[in-house]
Design an enzyme around this catalytic site. Structure first.
Site, PDB file in Angstrom:
ATOM      1  N   GLU A 141       4.461   5.380 -11.813  1.00  0.00           N
ATOM      2  CA  GLU A 141       4.679   6.822 -11.763  1.00  0.00           C
ATOM      3  C   GLU A 141       6.086   7.162 -11.306  1.00  0.00           C
ATOM      4  O   GLU A 141       6.739   6.385 -10.629  1.00  0.00           O
ATOM      5  CB  GLU A 141       3.767   7.454 -10.708  1.00  0.00           C
ATOM      6  CG  GLU A 141       2.365   7.016 -10.763  1.00  0.00           C
ATOM      7  CD  GLU A 141       1.562   7.548  -9.561  1.00  0.00           C
ATOM      8  OE1 GLU A 141       0.374   7.292  -9.549  1.00  0.00           O
ATOM      9  OE2 GLU A 141       2.133   8.188  -8.669  1.00  0.00           O
ATOM     10  N   CYS A 178      11.836  10.649  -7.902  1.00  0.00           N
ATOM     11  CA  CYS A 178      11.322   9.548  -7.091  1.00  0.00           C
ATOM     12  C   CYS A 178      10.810   8.485  -8.056  1.00  0.00           C
ATOM     13  O   CYS A 178       9.910   8.758  -8.850  1.00  0.00           O
ATOM     14  CB  CYS A 178      10.190  10.089  -6.208  1.00  0.00           C
ATOM     15  SG  CYS A 178       9.295   8.817  -5.315  1.00  0.00           S
ATOM     16  N   CYS A 210       1.796  -3.050  -5.054  1.00  0.00           N
ATOM     17  CA  CYS A 210       2.605  -3.300  -3.865  1.00  0.00           C
ATOM     18  C   CYS A 210       1.841  -4.248  -2.953  1.00  0.00           C
ATOM     19  O   CYS A 210       0.627  -4.124  -2.794  1.00  0.00           O
ATOM     20  CB  CYS A 210       2.869  -1.978  -3.134  1.00  0.00           C
ATOM     21  SG  CYS A 210       3.945  -2.150  -1.692  1.00  0.00           S
ATOM     22  N   CYS A 252       0.006  -1.134   3.437  1.00  0.00           N
ATOM     23  CA  CYS A 252      -0.044  -0.089   4.467  1.00  0.00           C
ATOM     24  C   CYS A 252      -1.408   0.601   4.354  1.00  0.00           C
ATOM     25  O   CYS A 252      -1.848   0.951   3.259  1.00  0.00           O
ATOM     26  CB  CYS A 252       1.087   0.916   4.270  1.00  0.00           C
ATOM     27  SG  CYS A 252       2.720   0.169   4.434  1.00  0.00           S
ATOM     28  N   CYS A 265      -1.820   4.045   2.448  1.00  0.00           N
ATOM     29  CA  CYS A 265      -1.086   4.243   1.194  1.00  0.00           C
ATOM     30  C   CYS A 265      -1.931   3.867  -0.011  1.00  0.00           C
ATOM     31  O   CYS A 265      -2.500   2.786  -0.078  1.00  0.00           O
ATOM     32  CB  CYS A 265       0.203   3.433   1.203  1.00  0.00           C
ATOM     33  SG  CYS A 265       1.160   3.614  -0.308  1.00  0.00           S
ATOM     34  N   GLY A 282       5.624   0.636  -4.868  1.00  0.00           N
ATOM     35  CA  GLY A 282       6.335  -0.625  -4.663  1.00  0.00           C
ATOM     36  C   GLY A 282       7.217  -0.640  -3.439  1.00  0.00           C
ATOM     37  O   GLY A 282       7.537   0.399  -2.864  1.00  0.00           O
ATOM     38  N   GLU A 283       7.593  -1.834  -3.036  1.00  0.00           N
ATOM     39  CA  GLU A 283       8.524  -2.024  -1.923  1.00  0.00           C
ATOM     40  C   GLU A 283       9.850  -2.500  -2.533  1.00  0.00           C
ATOM     41  O   GLU A 283       9.952  -3.654  -2.972  1.00  0.00           O
ATOM     42  CB  GLU A 283       7.943  -3.059  -0.941  1.00  0.00           C
ATOM     43  CG  GLU A 283       8.924  -3.588   0.094  1.00  0.00           C
ATOM     44  CD  GLU A 283       9.719  -2.492   0.825  1.00  0.00           C
ATOM     45  OE1 GLU A 283       9.123  -1.531   1.320  1.00  0.00           O
ATOM     46  OE2 GLU A 283      10.954  -2.624   0.863  1.00  0.00           O
ATOM     47  N   LEU A 325       8.847   4.065   9.349  1.00  0.00           N
ATOM     48  CA  LEU A 325       8.532   3.531  10.673  1.00  0.00           C
ATOM     49  C   LEU A 325       7.072   3.816  11.028  1.00  0.00           C
ATOM     50  O   LEU A 325       6.288   2.907  11.268  1.00  0.00           O
ATOM     51  CB  LEU A 325       9.489   4.129  11.718  1.00  0.00           C
ATOM     52  CG  LEU A 325       9.440   3.471  13.082  1.00  0.00           C
ATOM     53  CD1 LEU A 325       9.928   2.031  13.031  1.00  0.00           C
ATOM     54  CD2 LEU A 325      10.282   4.263  14.089  1.00  0.00           C
ATOM     55  N   HIS A 326       6.724   5.084  11.054  1.00  0.00           N
ATOM     56  CA  HIS A 326       5.327   5.541  11.164  1.00  0.00           C
ATOM     57  C   HIS A 326       4.620   5.226  12.481  1.00  0.00           C
ATOM     58  O   HIS A 326       3.464   5.633  12.660  1.00  0.00           O
ATOM     59  CB  HIS A 326       4.469   5.025  10.007  1.00  0.00           C
ATOM     60  CG  HIS A 326       4.993   5.342   8.632  1.00  0.00           C
ATOM     61  ND1 HIS A 326       5.748   6.451   8.354  1.00  0.00           N
ATOM     62  CD2 HIS A 326       4.858   4.698   7.439  1.00  0.00           C
ATOM     63  CE1 HIS A 326       6.060   6.468   7.063  1.00  0.00           C
ATOM     64  NE2 HIS A 326       5.539   5.415   6.486  1.00  0.00           N
ATOM     65  N   ASN A 346      -0.313  13.065   2.648  1.00  0.00           N
ATOM     66  CA  ASN A 346      -1.052  13.491   1.451  1.00  0.00           C
ATOM     67  C   ASN A 346      -2.389  12.778   1.448  1.00  0.00           C
ATOM     68  O   ASN A 346      -2.432  11.562   1.247  1.00  0.00           O
ATOM     69  CB  ASN A 346      -0.278  13.049   0.203  1.00  0.00           C
ATOM     70  CG  ASN A 346       0.497  14.180  -0.431  1.00  0.00           C
ATOM     71  OD1 ASN A 346       0.003  15.296  -0.548  1.00  0.00           O
ATOM     72  ND2 ASN A 346       1.713  13.870  -0.832  1.00  0.00           N
ATOM     73  N   CYS A 384       1.865   8.977  -3.351  1.00  0.00           N
ATOM     74  CA  CYS A 384       2.179   7.699  -3.976  1.00  0.00           C
ATOM     75  C   CYS A 384       0.958   7.061  -4.619  1.00  0.00           C
ATOM     76  O   CYS A 384      -0.035   6.819  -3.951  1.00  0.00           O
ATOM     77  CB  CYS A 384       2.697   6.727  -2.940  1.00  0.00           C
ATOM     78  SG  CYS A 384       3.822   7.489  -1.817  1.00  0.00           S
TER      79      CYS A 384
HETATM   80  N1  SAH Z   1       7.582   0.727   0.144  1.00  0.00           N
HETATM   81  C1  SAH Z   1       8.574   1.700   0.480  1.00  0.00           C
HETATM   82  C2  SAH Z   1       8.722   2.831  -0.508  1.00  0.00           C
HETATM   83  C3  SAH Z   1       7.491   3.428  -1.119  1.00  0.00           C
HETATM   84  S1  SAH Z   1       6.468   4.411  -0.059  1.00  0.00           S
HETATM   85  C4  SAH Z   1       8.347   2.197   1.892  1.00  0.00           C
HETATM   86  O1  SAH Z   1       7.405   1.772   2.536  1.00  0.00           O
HETATM   87  O2  SAH Z   1       9.149   2.988   2.375  1.00  0.00           O
HETATM   88  C5  SAH Z   1       7.386   5.857   0.271  1.00  0.00           C
HETATM   89  C6  SAH Z   1       6.972   6.576   1.542  1.00  0.00           C
HETATM   90  O3  SAH Z   1       5.738   7.286   1.378  1.00  0.00           O
HETATM   91  C7  SAH Z   1       6.744   5.653   2.706  1.00  0.00           C
HETATM   92  O4  SAH Z   1       7.298   6.210   3.866  1.00  0.00           O
HETATM   93  C8  SAH Z   1       5.231   5.614   2.788  1.00  0.00           C
HETATM   94  O5  SAH Z   1       4.796   5.180   4.041  1.00  0.00           O
HETATM   95  C9  SAH Z   1       4.871   7.037   2.472  1.00  0.00           C
HETATM   96  N2  SAH Z   1       3.500   7.287   2.054  1.00  0.00           N
HETATM   97  C10 SAH Z   1       2.623   6.438   1.487  1.00  0.00           C
HETATM   98  N3  SAH Z   1       1.452   7.058   1.243  1.00  0.00           N
HETATM   99  C11 SAH Z   1       1.609   8.337   1.635  1.00  0.00           C
HETATM  100  C12 SAH Z   1       0.754   9.477   1.627  1.00  0.00           C
HETATM  101  N4  SAH Z   1      -0.460   9.430   1.135  1.00  0.00           N
HETATM  102  N5  SAH Z   1       1.245  10.639   2.130  1.00  0.00           N
HETATM  103  C13 SAH Z   1       2.516  10.700   2.600  1.00  0.00           C
HETATM  104  N6  SAH Z   1       3.358   9.668   2.622  1.00  0.00           N
HETATM  105  C14 SAH Z   1       2.913   8.498   2.153  1.00  0.00           C
END
Ligand code: SAH
Length: 339
Positions: free
Chosen positions: A88, A101, A108, A112, A115, A155-156, A211-212, A286, A329
């Site tokens: 996407e 984006c 991936c 996480c 995600c 993806g990462e 970071l989260h 989200n 995502c």
């Molecule tokens: N793998 C990379 C890039 C893709 S994720 C990374 O981890 O940064 C892009 C961002 O969206 C990351 O910060 C991820 O943690 C966040 N993300 C993933 N799922 C999400 C969701 N449902 N709502 C909001 N942010 C989300």
């Protein structure tokens, strides 16, 4: 080889190798990215024999737009790749211009917990051409040029380092899609050796770190990558990156209701980041159907924000675009393939 995945420097080398002048690479790039032609035979300043040779060595195969979904300021694209996989991209209209984006992998491996993308394990890397084509197809679809790119889709990116770097160099090339490095953002969950490598590339791109969580215990719980690369070492690496590149780094912090949004975590985060050249972007989560995480309340996000602010941390709350159209995502993709 797909022509959209070739950097200008590699195309120059190709021409040298076949005993042609290297400036032909510049001509080809202008045809591809300024004039957007889709065949070597339309490149009228290249002689017939060379057109034939190029046509034999490179393809113009394009991924396909399988589905579009739109809302006022956002348009989401599902792409079908040659092998039947889907990824996407999201187009967003900001007051400063259009941004896209892009996805960097099919699936991936980072897992996480919150995600959607990671519910499908990595199937493969995307080639640089598959990332470039996401942008070309969107620009063609809207008949406008976009001004910034974030590598934050499925993806990462640092787990597909070489292709992502080629992609960045192609879109950043003044004779390519010509997106300024400062308008390109790469987001990573924190793969330390690759962040170190990126610091040496002398690119002026923006780095965002997902970071989260402000401590190892919590971060390892929601982001398994933290079990391999601990927080202290990650923060040291980011400091090194800032020192080497002289660029401010974005810290992303997704607001997960009653998981990482407590006030004590805001304080912990503030002391972790104190004095660093970073700013924190709080991301309203989200929600997705498959995962039990909830978005933090507006109230809680504001409390978190205020604590950071009071402690001298630069902080913003991410503007929301896509929650109505499954722009979180991986959501569109996972509907398509019925995970
Ligand atoms: N793998 C990379 C890039 C893709 S994720 C990374 O981890 O940064 C892009 C961002 O969206 C990351 O910060 C991820 O943690 C966040 N993300 C993933 N799922 C999400 C969701 N449902 N709502 C909001 N942010 C989300």
């Amino acid at each position: 080889m797909n022509i959209y995945g070739i950097k200008r420097s590699d195309l120059e080398q190709y021409f040298i190798d076949i005993n042609e002048k290297k400036f032909k690479a510049l001509q080809v790039f202008e045809w591809l990215y300024t004039h957007r032609v889709d065949s070597f035979y339309k490149m009228t300043n290249i002689k017939k024999e060379l057109q034939e040779r190029l046509d034999k060595d490179f393809s113009f195969d394009m991924i396909k737009i399988a589905k579009k979904q739109e809302d006022k300021l956002v348009k989401k694209y599902l792409f079908k790749l040659f092998d039947g996989n889907f990824v996407e991209a999201v187009l967003m209209q900001h007051d400063y211009g259009l941004s896209v984006c892009v996805s960097s992998e099919v699936g991936c491996n980072m897992s996480c917990a919150f995600c959607e993308s990671g519910r499908l394990k990595k199937v493969r890397n995307l080639g640089a051409y598959e990332m470039v084509e996401q942008i070309l197809l969107i620009e063609k679809d809207i008949n406008k040029r976009i001004s910034s790119v974030v590598i934050m889709g499925i993806g990462e990116p640092l787990d597909n380092y070489d292709n992502v770097l080629d992609f960045i160099k192609i879109i950043n090339d003044a004779k390519g899609i010509a997106i300024g490095a400062r308008h390109i953002t790469l987001s990573t969950c924190g793969i330390i050796p690759k962040i170190k490598e990126l610091a040496n590339e002398t690119l002026q791109i923006n780095l965002a770190l997902s970071l989260h969580a402000p401590n190892d215990e919590l971060r390892s719980r929601i982001m398994p990558i933290n079990r391999s690369y601990k927080l202290n070492e990650l923060i040291d690496t980011i400091n090194e990156y800032i020192l080497k590149t002289n660029r401010r780094v974005t810290i992303e912090y997704v607001m997960l209701g009653e998981v990482n949004d407590k006030e004590e975590y805001a304080k912990e985060l503030a002391s972790l980041l104190k004095g660093m050249n970073v700013y924190v972007n709080l991301i309203p989560y989200n929600e997705t159907n498959h995962l039990e995480f909830k978005r933090s309340s507006k109230d809680q996000i504001m409390k978190f924000y205020d604590i950071l602010k009071k402690n001298g941390i630069n902080v913003t709350i991410r503007k929301e675009f896509g929650s109505k159209i499954d722009a979180a995502c991986g959501q569109l993709r996972s509907k398509e393939v019925e995970l």
